[in-house]
Scaffold this active site. Structure first.
Site, PDB file in Angstrom:
ATOM      1  N   SER A   1      63.350 -65.051  25.724  1.00  0.00           N
ATOM      2  CA  SER A   1      62.477 -63.974  25.273  1.00  0.00           C
ATOM      3  C   SER A   1      62.115 -62.997  26.389  1.00  0.00           C
ATOM      4  O   SER A   1      62.097 -63.347  27.573  1.00  0.00           O
ATOM      5  CB  SER A   1      61.188 -64.567  24.689  1.00  0.00           C
ATOM      6  OG  SER A   1      60.530 -65.362  25.646  1.00  0.00           O
TER       7      SER A   1
ATOM      8  N   GLN B   1      59.363 -61.724  28.304  1.00  0.00           N
ATOM      9  CA  GLN B   1      58.139 -62.498  28.531  1.00  0.00           C
ATOM     10  C   GLN B   1      57.537 -62.182  29.878  1.00  0.00           C
ATOM     11  O   GLN B   1      58.143 -61.544  30.741  1.00  0.00           O
ATOM     12  CB  GLN B   1      58.449 -63.993  28.458  1.00  0.00           C
ATOM     13  CG  GLN B   1      59.448 -64.462  29.497  1.00  0.00           C
ATOM     14  CD  GLN B   1      59.787 -65.945  29.353  1.00  0.00           C
ATOM     15  OE1 GLN B   1      59.317 -66.748  30.161  1.00  0.00           O
ATOM     16  NE2 GLN B   1      60.588 -66.284  28.346  1.00  0.00           N
TER      17      GLN B   1
ATOM     18  N   HIS C   1      54.238 -64.191  32.557  1.00  0.00           N
ATOM     19  CA  HIS C   1      53.326 -65.316  32.709  1.00  0.00           C
ATOM     20  C   HIS C   1      52.011 -64.806  33.286  1.00  0.00           C
ATOM     21  O   HIS C   1      52.000 -63.988  34.211  1.00  0.00           O
ATOM     22  CB  HIS C   1      53.937 -66.370  33.624  1.00  0.00           C
ATOM     23  CG  HIS C   1      55.296 -66.812  33.178  1.00  0.00           C
ATOM     24  ND1 HIS C   1      55.521 -67.435  31.967  1.00  0.00           N
ATOM     25  CD2 HIS C   1      56.514 -66.687  33.753  1.00  0.00           C
ATOM     26  CE1 HIS C   1      56.814 -67.690  31.841  1.00  0.00           C
ATOM     27  NE2 HIS C   1      57.429 -67.231  32.905  1.00  0.00           N
TER      28      HIS C   1
ATOM     29  N   LYS D   1      51.579 -69.081  36.439  1.00  0.00           N
ATOM     30  CA  LYS D   1      52.948 -69.588  36.438  1.00  0.00           C
ATOM     31  C   LYS D   1      53.891 -68.635  37.179  1.00  0.00           C
ATOM     32  O   LYS D   1      54.866 -68.148  36.612  1.00  0.00           O
ATOM     33  CB  LYS D   1      53.424 -69.810  34.995  1.00  0.00           C
ATOM     34  CG  LYS D   1      54.718 -70.612  34.873  1.00  0.00           C
ATOM     35  CD  LYS D   1      55.166 -70.656  33.413  1.00  0.00           C
ATOM     36  CE  LYS D   1      56.510 -71.328  33.264  1.00  0.00           C
ATOM     37  NZ  LYS D   1      57.046 -71.255  31.892  1.00  0.00           N
TER      38      LYS D   1
ATOM     39  N   GLU E   1      57.068 -67.911  39.279  1.00  0.00           N
ATOM     40  CA  GLU E   1      58.291 -68.717  39.271  1.00  0.00           C
ATOM     41  C   GLU E   1      59.410 -68.015  40.024  1.00  0.00           C
ATOM     42  O   GLU E   1      59.404 -66.803  40.223  1.00  0.00           O
ATOM     43  CB  GLU E   1      58.723 -69.057  37.844  1.00  0.00           C
ATOM     44  CG  GLU E   1      58.975 -67.885  36.949  1.00  0.00           C
ATOM     45  CD  GLU E   1      59.186 -68.281  35.489  1.00  0.00           C
ATOM     46  OE1 GLU E   1      58.861 -69.415  35.098  1.00  0.00           O
ATOM     47  OE2 GLU E   1      59.665 -67.430  34.718  1.00  0.00           O
TER      48      GLU E   1
ATOM     49  N   HIS F   1      60.219 -60.249  32.328  1.00  0.00           N
ATOM     50  CA  HIS F   1      61.556 -60.722  32.650  1.00  0.00           C
ATOM     51  C   HIS F   1      62.158 -61.419  31.443  1.00  0.00           C
ATOM     52  O   HIS F   1      61.475 -61.752  30.473  1.00  0.00           O
ATOM     53  CB  HIS F   1      61.534 -61.673  33.853  1.00  0.00           C
ATOM     54  CG  HIS F   1      60.669 -62.883  33.655  1.00  0.00           C
ATOM     55  ND1 HIS F   1      59.319 -62.861  33.904  1.00  0.00           N
ATOM     56  CD2 HIS F   1      60.950 -64.144  33.228  1.00  0.00           C
ATOM     57  CE1 HIS F   1      58.801 -64.053  33.647  1.00  0.00           C
ATOM     58  NE2 HIS F   1      59.773 -64.848  33.231  1.00  0.00           N
TER      59      HIS F   1
ATOM     60  N   ARG G   1      55.037 -63.796  25.060  1.00  0.00           N
ATOM     61  CA  ARG G   1      56.325 -63.254  24.603  1.00  0.00           C
ATOM     62  C   ARG G   1      56.126 -62.004  23.754  1.00  0.00           C
ATOM     63  O   ARG G   1      55.095 -61.845  23.097  1.00  0.00           O
ATOM     64  CB  ARG G   1      57.080 -64.303  23.774  1.00  0.00           C
ATOM     65  CG  ARG G   1      57.363 -65.605  24.506  1.00  0.00           C
ATOM     66  CD  ARG G   1      58.052 -66.607  23.590  1.00  0.00           C
ATOM     67  NE  ARG G   1      58.341 -67.856  24.267  1.00  0.00           N
ATOM     68  CZ  ARG G   1      57.494 -68.882  24.333  1.00  0.00           C
ATOM     69  NH1 ARG G   1      56.309 -68.796  23.750  1.00  0.00           N
ATOM     70  NH2 ARG G   1      57.831 -69.984  24.974  1.00  0.00           N
TER      71      ARG G   1
ATOM     72  N   LYS H   1      59.804 -67.231  18.338  1.00  0.00           N
ATOM     73  CA  LYS H   1      58.479 -67.797  18.555  1.00  0.00           C
ATOM     74  C   LYS H   1      57.403 -66.718  18.431  1.00  0.00           C
ATOM     75  O   LYS H   1      57.685 -65.542  18.233  1.00  0.00           O
ATOM     76  CB  LYS H   1      58.426 -68.462  19.935  1.00  0.00           C
ATOM     77  CG  LYS H   1      59.349 -69.654  20.083  1.00  0.00           C
ATOM     78  CD  LYS H   1      59.207 -70.301  21.459  1.00  0.00           C
ATOM     79  CE  LYS H   1      60.104 -71.516  21.606  1.00  0.00           C
ATOM     80  NZ  LYS H   1      59.957 -72.161  22.946  1.00  0.00           N
TER      81      LYS H   1
END
Length: 413
Positions: A103, A105, A107, A130, A132, A268, A287, A293
């Site tokens: 997706s 998205q 964080h 989050k 990453e 991203h 998302r 979802k």
């Protein structure tokens, strides 16, 4: 004091994963007890850590790594890491294998994560941020961060279908690109992205039909031209507004060993390939496209920083790890984790030494041994995962006829 544990790790079957042993996640998971790989099944993520959604266990037992850390926080994490992160392993290590795009998205940062968790704990599962980092294991395609604004403005002029979906904000955006200051540019970029992501489904589908009829499809899954990506993403998510994000987000094509970092509130999406991923211990995702979802468009639009720039600006370059000869460290600007890559030729060794925090080591290629400071010897084969406690002095050796590549997630005091 040495503290080395072999782990059995969870693999999941999200719809976007690669099938059977085409998936690196499946190849590595196959080393776990009782795991049989089904070629008709998708294998998306291998989780290595303590997150309750996919906790690792001591190999051959039902004992969770989290319970071992809880009983031995200073021996496993080290005194300083244990204090700083409340006795918890601060990172989650993964292998991702992607056949269909993930997706669009981002964080949340810690403040927003805590707010979302308090308000909707059924959707946002914890109150942690989050950040990453991803490191390519194969040739890899991803979208990350907003393109240079001049590129987006050029696409508005060159692709009338995109322009039709952002017609209310396009003029002001192009004007800001030409003459505005940074604050104005970010504000107009936000307005443009908000208009796109809130476009009516009927309008999106109408413009997609026109665009698909006009531009040519590609046959190479690594083709990152916007025309090829439009066709690819629409095949995977027909009629989805996220397809138009190729006109707004940078597209990265990585080779094995290339890495990029995604901070909080940074948009991203992974498109294709296999990668190592490391993050703070959280499963929070907001998302807005390319997904079946829940989409939370208002939160996503509101949370983003609207940083923009070239794809090269997203890359994170590794540096040599001090005191080693065959190891590089990928060190993002956060406290929770770094990742070390050790690459040995046949019959070579690397003395990693005793690090002052925990590490989770994954073998991705070759054969060898891990030697601990009390003389213990642990076999290294692809897919083997070890937890190495703080202050454990280790040496990594490759076999006579085999190179060896390992990745280790680290948290250093």
């Amino acid at each position: 004091m040495s503290f080395v544990l072999r782990l059995a790790c969870n693999v999941n079957n999200y719809h976007w994963g690669k099938h059977g042993l085409h998936s690196k996640a499946a190849q590595f998971a196959a080393t776990n007890p009782g795991v049989t790989i089904d070629d008709s099944q998708t294998y998306a993520e291998l989780w290595m850590g303590t997150h309750p959604s996919g906790p690792s266990k001591l190999y051959g037992t039902d004992t969770a790594l989290s319970s071992i850390i809880e009983k031995n926080p200073e021996q496993t994490l080290g005194a300083e890491v244990s204090r700083k992160f409340d006795g918890q392993l601060p990172f989650l290590f993964k292998v991702l294998s992607i056949e269909k795009a993930l997706s669009i998205q981002a964080h949340p940062d810690k403040a927003l994560a805590q707010k979302l968790f308090a308000e909707r704990p059924n959707v946002y599962k914890d109150g942690n941020h989050k950040p990453e980092m991803s490191i390519a294991l194969t040739d890899f395609v991803a979208m990350s961060g907003f393109r240079p604004l001049e590129e987006i403005a050029g696409f508005i002029g060159d692709y009338p279908e995109f322009a039709a979906l952002v017609k209310e904000s396009a003029g002001a955006f192009v004007g800001a690109v030409e003459t505005g200051d940074d604050g104005e540019k970010r504000a107009k970029l936000r307005a443009l992205f908000a208009e796109l992501m809130n476009a009516r489904a009927e309008d999106v589908q109408e413009q997609l039909r026109a665009l698909l009829a006009r531009v040519e499809a590609g046959s190479d899954p690594l083709d990152i031209s916007v025309d090829a990506l439009v066709h690819r993403l629409n095949l995977e998510y027909p009629g989805d507004v996220g397809v138009f994000c190729v006109f707004m987000l940078n597209v990265l094509r990585l080779v094995p060993g290339d890495a990029f970092f995604m901070g909080p509130n940074d948009p991203h999406a992974y498109v294709f390939g296999d990668c190592i991923e490391c993050m703070a211990t959280s499963d929070n995702v907001v998302r807005a496209g390319l997904t079946p979802k829940l989409r939370d468009v208002p939160v996503l639009v509101d949370m983003l920083t609207y940083d923009y720039g070239t794809p090269e600006g997203k890359l994170l370059r590794p540096v040599e790890l001090a005191g080693t000869r065959h190891s590089l460290v990928y060190d993002p600007p956060i406290d929770e984790f770094s990742v070390m890559k050790t690459a040995l030729g046949p019959a070579q060794r690397e003395s990693v030494g005793a690090l002052d925090g925990p590490q989770v080591l994954l073998v991705v290629e070759g054969r060898g041994r891990l030697l601990a400071d009390k003389g213990e010897v642990y076999q290294l084969l692809p897919g083997f995962v070890y937890f190495v406690g703080a202050n454990t002095d280790i040496v990594i050796e490759s076999d006579e006829g085999s190179p060896l590549v390992t990745y280790s997630a680290l948290c250093l005091a």
